[in-house]
Write a protein that holds these residues in place. Structure first.
Motif, mmCIF file in Angstrom:
data_model
loop_
_atom_site.group_PDB
_atom_site.id
_atom_site.type_symbol
_atom_site.label_atom_id
_atom_site.label_comp_id
_atom_site.label_asym_id
_atom_site.label_seq_id
_atom_site.Cartn_x
_atom_site.Cartn_y
_atom_site.Cartn_z
ATOM 1 N N LEU A 271 0.824 -1.205 0.000
ATOM 2 C CA LEU A 271 0.000 0.000 0.000
ATOM 3 C C LEU A 271 0.859 1.257 0.000
ATOM 4 O O LEU A 271 0.576 2.229 -0.704
ATOM 5 C CB LEU A 271 -0.920 -0.022 1.222
ATOM 6 C CG LEU A 271 -2.091 0.959 1.273
ATOM 7 C CD1 LEU A 271 -2.964 0.841 0.034
ATOM 8 C CD2 LEU A 271 -2.899 0.717 2.536
ATOM 9 N N VAL B 271 -6.185 2.522 -3.387
ATOM 10 C CA VAL B 271 -6.854 3.291 -2.345
ATOM 11 C C VAL B 271 -5.825 4.145 -1.601
ATOM 12 O O VAL B 271 -4.673 3.753 -1.414
ATOM 13 C CB VAL B 271 -7.592 2.352 -1.361
ATOM 14 C CG1 VAL B 271 -6.626 1.519 -0.535
ATOM 15 C CG2 VAL B 271 -8.539 3.139 -0.469
ATOM 16 N N THR C 224 -7.132 4.235 5.885
ATOM 17 C CA THR C 224 -7.278 4.541 4.456
ATOM 18 C C THR C 224 -8.522 5.400 4.210
ATOM 19 O O THR C 224 -9.369 5.570 5.093
ATOM 20 C CB THR C 224 -7.383 3.257 3.617
ATOM 21 O OG1 THR C 224 -8.439 2.436 4.119
ATOM 22 C CG2 THR C 224 -6.092 2.475 3.634
ATOM 23 N N TYR D 13 -12.145 6.532 2.842
ATOM 24 C CA TYR D 13 -13.455 5.863 2.846
ATOM 25 C C TYR D 13 -14.183 6.104 1.530
ATOM 26 O O TYR D 13 -14.230 7.234 1.032
ATOM 27 C CB TYR D 13 -14.307 6.389 3.999
ATOM 28 C CG TYR D 13 -15.736 5.914 3.995
ATOM 29 C CD1 TYR D 13 -16.049 4.565 4.123
ATOM 30 C CD2 TYR D 13 -16.794 6.827 3.870
ATOM 31 C CE1 TYR D 13 -17.367 4.129 4.133
ATOM 32 C CE2 TYR D 13 -18.118 6.403 3.882
ATOM 33 C CZ TYR D 13 -18.401 5.060 4.015
ATOM 34 O OH TYR D 13 -19.704 4.626 4.020
ATOM 35 N N HIS D 14 -14.736 5.036 0.961
ATOM 36 C CA HIS D 14 -15.541 5.138 -0.259
ATOM 37 C C HIS D 14 -16.912 4.526 0.018
ATOM 38 O O HIS D 14 -17.041 3.306 0.170
ATOM 39 C CB HIS D 14 -14.840 4.425 -1.422
ATOM 40 C CG HIS D 14 -13.573 5.093 -1.845
ATOM 41 N ND1 HIS D 14 -13.552 6.192 -2.674
ATOM 42 C CD2 HIS D 14 -12.276 4.844 -1.516
ATOM 43 C CE1 HIS D 14 -12.304 6.584 -2.856
ATOM 44 N NE2 HIS D 14 -11.511 5.784 -2.158
ATOM 45 N N SER E 134 -17.321 -2.159 -1.949
ATOM 46 C CA SER E 134 -16.613 -3.014 -2.905
ATOM 47 C C SER E 134 -17.451 -3.247 -4.159
ATOM 48 O O SER E 134 -18.653 -2.954 -4.193
ATOM 49 C CB SER E 134 -16.256 -4.361 -2.271
ATOM 50 O OG SER E 134 -17.375 -5.232 -2.278
ATOM 51 N N GLN F 194 -11.852 -7.312 -3.681
ATOM 52 C CA GLN F 194 -10.536 -6.668 -3.580
ATOM 53 C C GLN F 194 -10.540 -5.229 -4.095
ATOM 54 O O GLN F 194 -9.553 -4.516 -3.944
ATOM 55 C CB GLN F 194 -9.483 -7.458 -4.381
ATOM 56 C CG GLN F 194 -9.415 -8.941 -4.071
ATOM 57 C CD GLN F 194 -9.115 -9.216 -2.625
ATOM 58 O OE1 GLN F 194 -8.095 -8.809 -2.091
ATOM 59 N NE2 GLN F 194 -10.007 -9.936 -1.963
ATOM 60 N N TYR F 195 -11.643 -4.800 -4.700
ATOM 61 C CA TYR F 195 -11.696 -3.490 -5.357
ATOM 62 C C TYR F 195 -12.827 -2.637 -4.790
ATOM 63 O O TYR F 195 -13.870 -3.146 -4.394
ATOM 64 C CB TYR F 195 -11.885 -3.655 -6.865
ATOM 65 C CG TYR F 195 -10.752 -4.391 -7.539
ATOM 66 C CD1 TYR F 195 -9.682 -3.700 -8.108
ATOM 67 C CD2 TYR F 195 -10.741 -5.786 -7.601
ATOM 68 C CE1 TYR F 195 -8.631 -4.375 -8.708
ATOM 69 C CE2 TYR F 195 -9.693 -6.465 -8.213
ATOM 70 C CZ TYR F 195 -8.646 -5.755 -8.756
ATOM 71 O OH TYR F 195 -7.603 -6.434 -9.355
ATOM 72 N N LEU F 196 -12.613 -1.327 -4.808
ATOM 73 C CA LEU F 196 -13.616 -0.365 -4.350
ATOM 74 C C LEU F 196 -14.186 0.406 -5.529
ATOM 75 O O LEU F 196 -13.485 0.661 -6.522
ATOM 76 C CB LEU F 196 -12.991 0.625 -3.367
ATOM 77 C CG LEU F 196 -12.501 0.055 -2.034
ATOM 78 C CD1 LEU F 196 -11.746 1.137 -1.260
ATOM 79 C CD2 LEU F 196 -13.648 -0.490 -1.215
ATOM 80 N N THR G 101 -15.592 3.995 -6.537
ATOM 81 C CA THR G 101 -15.585 5.372 -6.053
ATOM 82 C C THR G 101 -16.899 6.066 -6.401
ATOM 83 O O THR G 101 -17.671 5.591 -7.241
ATOM 84 C CB THR G 101 -14.419 6.171 -6.661
ATOM 85 O OG1 THR G 101 -14.641 6.329 -8.071
ATOM 86 C CG2 THR G 101 -13.096 5.453 -6.432
ATOM 87 N N ASN H 180 -7.990 -2.286 -3.389
ATOM 88 C CA ASN H 180 -8.045 -1.981 -1.969
ATOM 89 C C ASN H 180 -7.253 -2.959 -1.115
ATOM 90 O O ASN H 180 -6.674 -2.586 -0.104
ATOM 91 C CB ASN H 180 -9.513 -1.974 -1.516
ATOM 92 C CG ASN H 180 -9.682 -1.635 -0.059
ATOM 93 O OD1 ASN H 180 -9.151 -0.640 0.413
ATOM 94 N ND2 ASN H 180 -10.413 -2.474 0.668
ATOM 95 N N ASP H 181 -7.238 -4.225 -1.520
ATOM 96 C CA ASP H 181 -6.600 -5.266 -0.709
ATOM 97 C C ASP H 181 -5.330 -5.745 -1.406
ATOM 98 O O ASP H 181 -5.399 -6.340 -2.489
ATOM 99 C CB ASP H 181 -7.572 -6.433 -0.507
ATOM 100 C CG ASP H 181 -7.146 -7.346 0.629
ATOM 101 O OD1 ASP H 181 -5.925 -7.442 0.874
ATOM 102 O OD2 ASP H 181 -8.013 -7.963 1.275
#
Length: 361
Positions: free
Chosen positions: A136, A145, A159, A161-162, A166, A224-226, A228, A236-237
């Protein structure tokens, strides 16, 4: 009198209606059509150029701060990553919003900003947690992120926030009235392009070629993804990102257990049949082309079942077939996949803007 009338008649202007020959009219129409096509291409170029830059897919980001700093919300100045002391003093937990094998995630608040606090829950997995923190820190970019702070002693990461969460909730989000206008084939294709852009970034990262190992099924990939608020994708992970180093003969294996199913690449499956029990030491390693194998399945999720999505799938058929080659060496790179997606998006937007242009020309 007659002479005067004659002279008056001679002074009257004569309006002559000019008839253009059919060929001349056709030529004028063709010129106007070509001008319209050129104007459309110019507008399309500006639109797509704006998308590629403002969408966050560019590698350089003028809004990013120097290493060790961050910028949050409308604040113009960069702040240093929060230390253990600052996190303990200034961050307030609100509620637990998720828990995995490695960490527990809390929605929290820092200076009236919503943030995310992640804490290690299994001490046996502290190496995975610290690896994720290392990634990260090193990979901060528009694809990842935003890191706000961390405390290694307490195994804590802070981190951005969104609120949309996910990618697992993408379809539910697109059915919310506020976001229904986003539920179109071209916005969904752009999300697929964002995903491939992240894979391309990982495969050519500042650290080298990284493989996204937390991807044994579609649900795991999406987690694993955010998403937006402006409908882009961030990874994200980063707990499981092993490094491929071909020059040193270094390949990877995603975990120490047997992987099954059609979602994982053929080289990730046990090659010796059911009659031979699985042994990790006998399992051959592999490279980043496992990520390429999974792109068609993930993109199929993004495209969904909206009007026009089947046309997009048809245009992507050849590149997706190449992604599914059994021999990893025959699969395209993430950059080649992304280039094809961009060409398809440009083509389909052009055809949608001026249907029938090809036939007219």
């Amino acid at each position: 009198m007659e002479n005067a009338e004659g002279m008056a008649m001679e002074k009257k202007p004569h309006f002559i209606r000019r008839e253009f020959p059919p060929r001349e009219v056709s030529s004028i129409s063709l010129v106007l059509l070509l001008a319209a096509v050129l104007l459309l291409n110019a507008l399309l170029y500006l639109y797509l150029n704006k998308f590629y830059i403002s969408s966050g897919r560019a590698e350089t980001d003028p809004s990013l701060c120097p290493f060790g700093y961050f910028k949050l919300g409308a604040v113009k100045n960069c702040s240093p990553w929060l230390s253990c002391e600052a996190i303990n003093r200034e961050v307030r937990k609100l509620k637990c919003v998720g828990e995995g094998a490695v960490k527990k995630v809390f929605l929290s608040e820092w200076k009236e900003n919503k943030v995310v606090l992640s804490q290690l829950t299994n001490s046996e997995l502290k190496e995975d947690f610290l690896h994720g923190l290392k990634m990260l820190k090193a990979l901060q970019s528009k694809h990842v992120v935003r890191l706000l702070g961390y405390c290694e002693q307490q195994f804590t990461i802070l981190t951005e926030y969104h609120p949309l969460g996910s990618l697992r909730g993408l379809n539910e989000t697109l059915h919310i009235p506020k976001y229904k206008g986003m539920n179109t084939w071209h916005r969904r294709l752009m999300l697929a392009m964002d995903y491939v852009s992240v894979i391309r970034y990982l495969h050519s990262s500042p650290l080298g070629t990284l493989v996204m190992c937390d991807s044994n099924d579609l649900d795991k990939v999406l987690s694993q993804y955010l998403l937006t608020s402006d409908f882009h994708i961030l990874v994200n992970d980063l707990d499981a990102l092993p490094l491929v180093n071909r020059s040193a003969g270094r390949l990877v294996k995603c975990g120490h257990r047997e992987l099954r199913g059609e979602f994982v690449a053929p080289e990730q499956r046990w090659p010796y049949g059911e009659e031979v029990p699985f042994e990790d030491d006998l399992m051959p390693p592999y490279d980043e082309k496992t990520d390429i194998w999974k792109i068609p399945d993930v993109s199929n999720f993004f495209l969904g079942h909206v009007e026009g999505s089947d046309i997009v799938r048809l245009h992507l058929f050849d590149i997706h077939a190449a992604c599914k080659k059994k021999d990893p060496a025959e699969r395209p790179s993430a950059q080649e996949v992304l280039d094809t997606y961009r060409k398809v998006l440009t083509l389909l937007i052009r055809e949608a803007a001026m249907p029938g242009t090809r036939e007219m020309l």
